[in-house]
Design an enzyme around this catalytic site. Structure first.
Site, PDB file in Angstrom:
ATOM      1  N   ARG A   1       8.061 -21.171  -0.338  1.00 17.66           N
ATOM      2  CA  ARG A   1       6.720 -21.617   0.045  1.00 17.66           C
ATOM      3  C   ARG A   1       6.121 -22.342  -1.154  1.00 17.66           C
ATOM      4  O   ARG A   1       6.639 -22.249  -2.270  1.00 17.66           O
ATOM      5  CB  ARG A   1       5.846 -20.411   0.399  1.00 17.66           C
ATOM      6  CG  ARG A   1       6.391 -19.666   1.590  1.00 17.66           C
ATOM      7  CD  ARG A   1       5.404 -18.635   2.125  1.00 17.66           C
ATOM      8  NE  ARG A   1       5.991 -17.945   3.250  1.00 17.66           N
ATOM      9  CZ  ARG A   1       6.180 -16.634   3.340  1.00 17.66           C
ATOM     10  NH1 ARG A   1       5.790 -15.828   2.360  1.00 17.66           N
ATOM     11  NH2 ARG A   1       6.746 -16.099   4.403  1.00 17.66           N
TER      12      ARG A   1
ATOM     13  N   ARG B   1      -7.638  -3.164   6.926  1.00 24.10           N
ATOM     14  CA  ARG B   1      -7.080  -4.077   5.913  1.00 24.10           C
ATOM     15  C   ARG B   1      -7.352  -5.533   6.311  1.00 24.10           C
ATOM     16  O   ARG B   1      -7.378  -6.418   5.477  1.00 24.10           O
ATOM     17  CB  ARG B   1      -5.571  -3.821   5.766  1.00 24.10           C
ATOM     18  CG  ARG B   1      -4.952  -4.530   4.595  1.00 24.10           C
ATOM     19  CD  ARG B   1      -3.558  -4.046   4.273  1.00 24.10           C
ATOM     20  NE  ARG B   1      -2.557  -4.433   5.278  1.00 24.10           N
ATOM     21  CZ  ARG B   1      -1.248  -4.270   5.137  1.00 24.10           C
ATOM     22  NH1 ARG B   1      -0.767  -3.709   4.037  1.00 24.10           N
ATOM     23  NH2 ARG B   1      -0.415  -4.638   6.077  1.00 24.10           N
TER      24      ARG B   1
ATOM     25  N   ARG C   1       3.518  -2.879  14.204  1.00 22.76           N
ATOM     26  CA  ARG C   1       3.656  -2.038  13.010  1.00 22.76           C
ATOM     27  C   ARG C   1       3.523  -0.552  13.354  1.00 22.76           C
ATOM     28  O   ARG C   1       4.224   0.291  12.805  1.00 22.76           O
ATOM     29  CB  ARG C   1       2.627  -2.445  11.942  1.00 22.76           C
ATOM     30  CG  ARG C   1       3.150  -3.626  11.156  1.00 22.76           C
ATOM     31  CD  ARG C   1       2.114  -4.403  10.409  1.00 22.76           C
ATOM     32  NE  ARG C   1       2.618  -5.756  10.242  1.00 22.76           N
ATOM     33  CZ  ARG C   1       3.056  -6.276   9.110  1.00 22.76           C
ATOM     34  NH1 ARG C   1       2.998  -5.580   8.018  1.00 22.76           N
ATOM     35  NH2 ARG C   1       3.526  -7.501   9.060  1.00 22.76           N
TER      36      ARG C   1
HETATM   37  N1  LIG Z   1      -5.556   7.254   1.251  1.00 22.68           N
HETATM   38  C1  LIG Z   1      -6.077   6.151   1.795  1.00 22.68           C
HETATM   39  N2  LIG Z   1      -7.139   6.245   2.615  1.00 22.68           N
HETATM   40  C2  LIG Z   1      -7.667   5.165   3.189  1.00 22.68           C
HETATM   41  N3  LIG Z   1      -7.211   3.895   3.025  1.00 22.68           N
HETATM   42  C3  LIG Z   1      -6.143   3.743   2.210  1.00 22.68           C
HETATM   43  C4  LIG Z   1      -5.510   4.847   1.558  1.00 22.68           C
HETATM   44  N4  LIG Z   1      -4.467   4.367   0.832  1.00 22.68           N
HETATM   45  C5  LIG Z   1      -4.444   3.039   1.017  1.00 22.68           C
HETATM   46  N5  LIG Z   1      -5.453   2.655   1.829  1.00 22.68           N
HETATM   47  C6  LIG Z   1      -5.747   1.300   2.327  1.00 22.68           C
HETATM   48  O1  LIG Z   1      -4.810   1.049   3.374  1.00 22.68           O
HETATM   49  C7  LIG Z   1      -4.507  -0.347   3.418  1.00 22.68           C
HETATM   50  C8  LIG Z   1      -2.992  -0.520   3.373  1.00 22.68           C
HETATM   51  O2  LIG Z   1      -2.497  -0.203   2.079  1.00 22.68           O
HETATM   52  P1  LIG Z   1      -1.290  -1.024   1.407  1.00 22.68           P
HETATM   53  O3  LIG Z   1      -1.497  -2.492   1.574  1.00 22.68           O
HETATM   54  O4  LIG Z   1      -1.115  -0.467   0.041  1.00 22.68           O
HETATM   55  O5  LIG Z   1      -0.088  -0.559   2.363  1.00 22.68           O
HETATM   56  P2  LIG Z   1       1.468  -0.854   2.255  1.00 22.68           P
HETATM   57  O6  LIG Z   1       2.143   0.424   2.611  1.00 22.68           O
HETATM   58  O7  LIG Z   1       1.808  -1.449   0.963  1.00 22.68           O
HETATM   59  O8  LIG Z   1       1.661  -1.893   3.428  1.00 22.68           O
HETATM   60  P3  LIG Z   1       2.790  -3.078   3.591  1.00 22.68           P
HETATM   61  O9  LIG Z   1       4.106  -2.368   3.697  1.00 22.68           O
HETATM   62  O10 LIG Z   1       2.383  -3.733   4.883  1.00 22.68           O
HETATM   63  O11 LIG Z   1       2.670  -3.982   2.426  1.00 22.68           O
HETATM   64  C9  LIG Z   1      -5.207  -0.980   2.224  1.00 22.68           C
HETATM   65  O12 LIG Z   1      -6.380  -1.597   2.698  1.00 22.68           O
HETATM   66  C10 LIG Z   1      -5.530   0.197   1.309  1.00 22.68           C
HETATM   67  O13 LIG Z   1      -6.671  -0.034   0.521  1.00 22.68           O
END
Ligand SMILES: Nc1ncnc2c1ncn2[C@@H]1O[C@H](COP(=O)(O)OP(=O)(O)OP(=O)(O)O)[C@@H](O)[C@H]1O
Length: 263
Positions: free
Chosen positions: A110, A204, A215
């Site tokens: 990209r 998010r 998802r």
């Molecule tokens: N304990 C929690 N309580 C509430 N919200 C949370 C908590 N932990 C993370 N979040 C929020 O949840 C959302 C998803 O988190 P994150 O992007 O880190 O997920 P991920 O597992 O990395 O997802 P992906 O695999 O899609 O990248 C974010 O907006 C984050 O701020």
């Protein structure tokens, strides 16, 4: 083939009780899970035939067996559960302890993506030949493109004295567990409930409703593997973020850092 092995092969007399040797070999190889099956097998059969060990232990420097080996962290969990948020906080707290490997992909770069930094952008033929040569720790086909993590890219991070973070899905973790890379520390991050996860994905604000539904359905499938003790060393619940982070950090500090920079 190595001369030593050819030399040994010429001198083997087939023992009478081949069946019991094969049974014993199978039991031992399953139990020991040697990193280099070829060398281990050559040593095993040479021993059975009373021949000198063709590959004595400790003859070569082996990355996984040196003091420099820092176990990679394999982090798995449904999309939106909070993996990136946990890893980001960890990397802020320990800025020089962790690194990411650079994956290979057949997808086109990209805008602003740099070859060798964001990905190794590679054509299909090259990536297939690397897969065939078992140069990848794990790989997957996503939307018609192949993605893979090479041993080499992980070892670069390890040689740089850092813990390599591998953020992968369940299939990726299964492939890593079956690979020659060990030890690794595997952590599954789970949501308190599927409803909580759905809520988190919605707040998010990065996904359409269709993607959220996909998802959530994938999350149910992924969570059916989380109690597989062979696959995941630790399962943590991301309910209250600070509580979850402190559990996560404790795993890292006890299972990964003591072997590297904390001592
Ligand atoms: N304990 C929690 N309580 C509430 N919200 C949370 C908590 N932990 C993370 N979040 C929020 O949840 C959302 C998803 O988190 P994150 O992007 O880190 O997920 P991920 O597992 O990395 O997802 P992906 O695999 O899609 O990248 C974010 O907006 C984050 O701020």
């Amino acid at each position: 083939m190595d001369n030593k092995v050819l030399w040994s092969a010429e001198q083997i007399n087939i023992p009478q009780d081949l069946g019991s040797i094969i049974k014993d070999y199978t039991k031992k190889i399953i139990r020991e899970q040697p990193k280099d099956t070829y060398k281990w097998s050559a040593n095993y059969f040479a021993g059975q035939c009373g021949l000198p060990t063709p590959f004595p232990e400790g003859e070569e420097e082996d990355l996984e067996e040196t003091d420099n080996f820092i176990p990679p962290l394999v982090i798995v969990g449904p999309s939106g559960v909070g993996k990136s948020t946990l890893v980001e906080k960890l990397m802020k707290e320990y800025p020089s302890y962790f690194g990411f490997s650079v994956s290979h992909t057949t997808r086109a770069p990209r805008e602003n993506e740099v070859n060798g930094v964001h990905y190794h952008f590679t054509d299909k033929e090259t990536i297939l030949s690397k897969l065939n040569n078992e140069e990848f720790l794990e790989s997957a086909e996503v939307h018609g493109n192949i993605y893979g993590t090479s041993y080499d890219s992980v070892q670069k991070v390890i040689r740089g004295g850092r813990c390599c973070i591998l953020d992968v899905d369940v299939q990726g973790a299964q492939q890593i567990k079956r690979s020659n890379l060990r030890p690794v520390v595997t952590v599954f991050v789970r949501p308190p409930s599927i409803q909580d996860l759905e809520q988190r994905l919605r707040s998010r604000m990065t996904e359409s409703e269709d993607k959220i539904a996909l998802r959530v359905s994938n999350a149910t499938k992924e969570m059916s593997f989380m109690n597989d003790k062979q696959l995941f060393d630790h399962v943590i619940i991301n309910d209250d973020f600070d509580r979850c982070y402190s559990e996560f950090k404790n795993i890292i500090e006890t299972k990964i850092l003591p072997k590297s920079k904390s001592n």
